[in-house]
Design a protein around this motif. Sequence first.
Motif, short mmCIF file in Angstrom:
data_model
loop_
_atom_site.label_atom_id
_atom_site.label_comp_id
_atom_site.label_asym_id
_atom_site.label_seq_id
_atom_site.Cartn_x
_atom_site.Cartn_y
_atom_site.Cartn_z
N SER A 152 1.04 -1.16 0.18
CA SER A 152 -0.21 -0.30 0.04
C SER A 152 0.61 1.30 0.01
O SER A 152 0.94 2.03 -0.45
CB SER A 152 -0.75 -0.13 1.24
OG SER A 152 -1.56 -1.23 1.08
N ILE A 153 1.83 1.08 0.24
CA ILE A 153 3.00 1.90 0.38
C ILE A 153 3.20 2.95 -1.22
O ILE A 153 3.36 4.04 -1.24
CB ILE A 153 4.29 1.82 0.98
CG1 ILE A 153 5.48 2.89 1.15
CG2 ILE A 153 5.42 0.87 -0.13
CD1 ILE A 153 4.98 3.90 1.87
N GLY A 154 3.16 2.28 -1.85
CA GLY A 154 3.17 2.12 -3.63
C GLY A 154 1.87 3.23 -3.87
O GLY A 154 1.64 4.47 -4.75
N ASN A 155 0.69 4.00 -2.72
CA ASN A 155 -0.05 4.23 -3.43
C ASN A 155 0.16 5.73 -2.97
O ASN A 155 -0.40 7.16 -3.36
CB ASN A 155 -1.37 3.97 -2.09
CG ASN A 155 -2.30 2.79 -3.16
OD1 ASN A 155 -2.81 2.46 -2.05
ND2 ASN A 155 -1.87 3.10 -3.71
N PHE A 156 1.21 6.38 -2.39
CA PHE A 156 1.83 7.46 -2.09
C PHE A 156 2.58 7.59 -3.49
O PHE A 156 3.98 7.07 -3.32
CB PHE A 156 2.68 7.82 -0.60
CG PHE A 156 1.09 7.95 0.40
CD1 PHE A 156 0.50 8.34 1.53
CD2 PHE A 156 0.74 5.92 0.42
CE1 PHE A 156 -0.01 8.04 2.54
CE2 PHE A 156 0.48 5.94 2.17
CZ PHE A 156 -0.68 6.85 2.18
N ASP A 157 2.61 8.98 -3.82
CA ASP A 157 4.01 9.37 -4.83
C ASP A 157 5.19 9.64 -3.47
O ASP A 157 5.05 9.47 -2.20
CB ASP A 157 3.53 11.25 -4.66
CG ASP A 157 2.10 11.25 -5.83
OD1 ASP A 157 1.91 10.48 -6.04
OD2 ASP A 157 1.52 12.21 -5.56
N ALA A 163 7.40 10.74 4.08
CA ALA A 163 6.45 11.25 4.80
C ALA A 163 5.80 10.13 5.59
O ALA A 163 6.07 9.92 6.84
CB ALA A 163 5.70 12.76 4.37
N LEU A 164 5.16 9.46 5.21
CA LEU A 164 4.72 8.30 5.92
C LEU A 164 5.92 7.51 6.84
O LEU A 164 5.31 7.13 7.31
CB LEU A 164 3.37 7.84 4.48
CG LEU A 164 3.14 6.31 4.98
CD1 LEU A 164 2.00 6.57 6.69
CD2 LEU A 164 2.33 5.38 5.02
N LEU A 165 7.00 7.42 5.99
CA LEU A 165 7.84 6.57 6.86
C LEU A 165 8.46 7.65 7.92
O LEU A 165 8.82 6.32 8.90
CB LEU A 165 8.72 6.18 5.81
CG LEU A 165 8.64 5.10 4.65
CD1 LEU A 165 9.67 5.46 2.94
CD2 LEU A 165 8.11 3.68 5.11
N GLN A 166 8.30 8.50 7.53
CA GLN A 166 9.14 9.13 8.56
C GLN A 166 8.05 9.32 10.17
O GLN A 166 8.66 9.38 11.16
CB GLN A 166 9.57 10.67 7.77
CG GLN A 166 10.39 10.63 7.52
CD GLN A 166 10.87 12.43 6.86
OE1 GLN A 166 9.96 13.06 6.85
NE2 GLN A 166 12.33 12.98 6.42
N GLY A 181 4.92 -4.58 3.04
CA GLY A 181 5.78 -4.99 1.90
C GLY A 181 5.66 -4.13 0.34
O GLY A 181 4.82 -3.16 0.94
N VAL A 182 6.42 -4.44 -0.14
CA VAL A 182 6.80 -3.71 -1.44
C VAL A 182 7.02 -4.26 -3.28
O VAL A 182 7.55 -5.82 -3.16
CB VAL A 182 8.02 -3.66 -1.51
CG1 VAL A 182 7.89 -1.67 -2.23
CG2 VAL A 182 8.73 -2.64 0.26
N ASP A 183 5.77 -3.89 -3.45
CA ASP A 183 5.15 -4.25 -5.16
C ASP A 183 7.33 -3.96 -6.37
O ASP A 183 7.40 -2.30 -6.30
CB ASP A 183 4.35 -3.86 -5.25
CG ASP A 183 3.84 -4.75 -6.81
OD1 ASP A 183 4.36 -6.05 -6.90
OD2 ASP A 183 2.84 -4.54 -7.35
N LEU A 184 7.44 -4.86 -6.69
CA LEU A 184 8.50 -4.08 -7.37
C LEU A 184 7.87 -3.99 -9.17
O LEU A 184 7.25 -4.91 -9.21
CB LEU A 184 9.73 -5.50 -7.30
CG LEU A 184 9.73 -6.04 -5.59
CD1 LEU A 184 11.05 -7.29 -5.93
CD2 LEU A 184 10.52 -4.84 -4.86
N TYR A 272 2.74 2.81 -6.98
CA TYR A 272 4.37 2.79 -7.18
C TYR A 272 4.83 1.44 -7.27
O TYR A 272 4.62 0.50 -6.08
CB TYR A 272 4.92 4.37 -6.57
CG TYR A 272 5.03 5.40 -7.07
CD1 TYR A 272 5.11 6.52 -7.50
CD2 TYR A 272 3.57 6.49 -7.00
CE1 TYR A 272 5.44 7.10 -8.47
CE2 TYR A 272 3.15 7.02 -7.27
CZ TYR A 272 4.19 8.26 -7.99
OH TYR A 272 3.79 9.61 -8.60
N LYS A 273 5.74 1.05 -8.03
CA LYS A 273 6.77 0.09 -8.06
C LYS A 273 7.64 0.10 -7.45
O LYS A 273 8.50 1.31 -8.57
CB LYS A 273 6.82 -0.78 -9.44
CG LYS A 273 5.06 -1.43 -9.95
CD LYS A 273 3.70 -1.27 -8.73
CE LYS A 273 2.88 -1.44 -9.57
NZ LYS A 273 1.45 -2.36 -8.03
#
Length: 308
Positions: A152-157, A163-166, A181-184, A272-273
């Motif tokens: 779901s992190i991929g939904n963020f520019d 900023a979310l990770l911070q 989880g990270v889509d590649l 984003y991938k």
Amino acid sequence: MPQQHHAAFPALVQGLLDQPARISPMYFYDTRGSTLFEEITRLPEYYPTRTERSVMQRAGGEIAAAIGTGRTLIELGAGSCEKARLLCRLIEPARFVGVDIATDFLELAVAGLRAEFPGMEAIAVAGDLHDTVTLPEDLPRNHRLVFYPGSSIGNFDPEEALALLQRVRGLIGDDGALLIGVDLVKDSEVLQQAYDDASGITAEFNRNILVHLNRLIETDFDPLQWGHVALYDPALARIEMHLQALSDQWVRWPGGGRHFRAGERIHTENSYKHTPAGFTALLARAGFHACQVWTDPLDWFAVVLAQP
């Protein structure tokens, strides 16, 4: 009252007036949208959920050893809590906190988790990941694990993702960790099919956002007058989802409205991938400097454990 609906969602109304129009993907997840997304995760074309699960299962022993037991597990965008079940079995957390914007759906899911793991405290917290998440004051500060599966992190520019990770880094202490989880990046045809399935469930999910808006701010969208569009932008390494007007139409809401020409689009989502190297660099910028990465044999999906 209608005017209060309008006043409560100024960014939503402004997005409809923008050129091009846009709707934040957070509005996908009313109860119906959450249910449809669960259906999407089971589609043959939609590889992320099953690939992430396979990584978690194959590397489960290593992940569990790296995390340890007895943590406070905080899942962002918890939804059905289905992914948390596997992790709870692996790491036996002392407590679980599910965070999601769709609170009715979340409450049911957390109740199910509580019944399945009677020795584990489990609570639901309403939270918008585009903003600061407020956790209960009595939640222990130490030994926290934030879990953010599904890519779901991929939904963020990129800057929004940073900023979310911070903010996640601010939720945990120096003994905390993030499992994400990270889509590649992969073949564009695989991506295209994943976001435009043959059975039309993703199209229904996309159009349901208009039903949600009709309820929230009393717009008068006719969802059947909008087509689902998914396309891959290789330069930005992202899938884009849009709704495209099938006819000339006026859409009205209390105090305003807008004319859409046939073929005009509303941008509803980016996905984003990433590459493993690019994502670990992003984590480092957010304050996570120790990373372990597990992937599937095709390198389609990564599960990353990041620690300060």
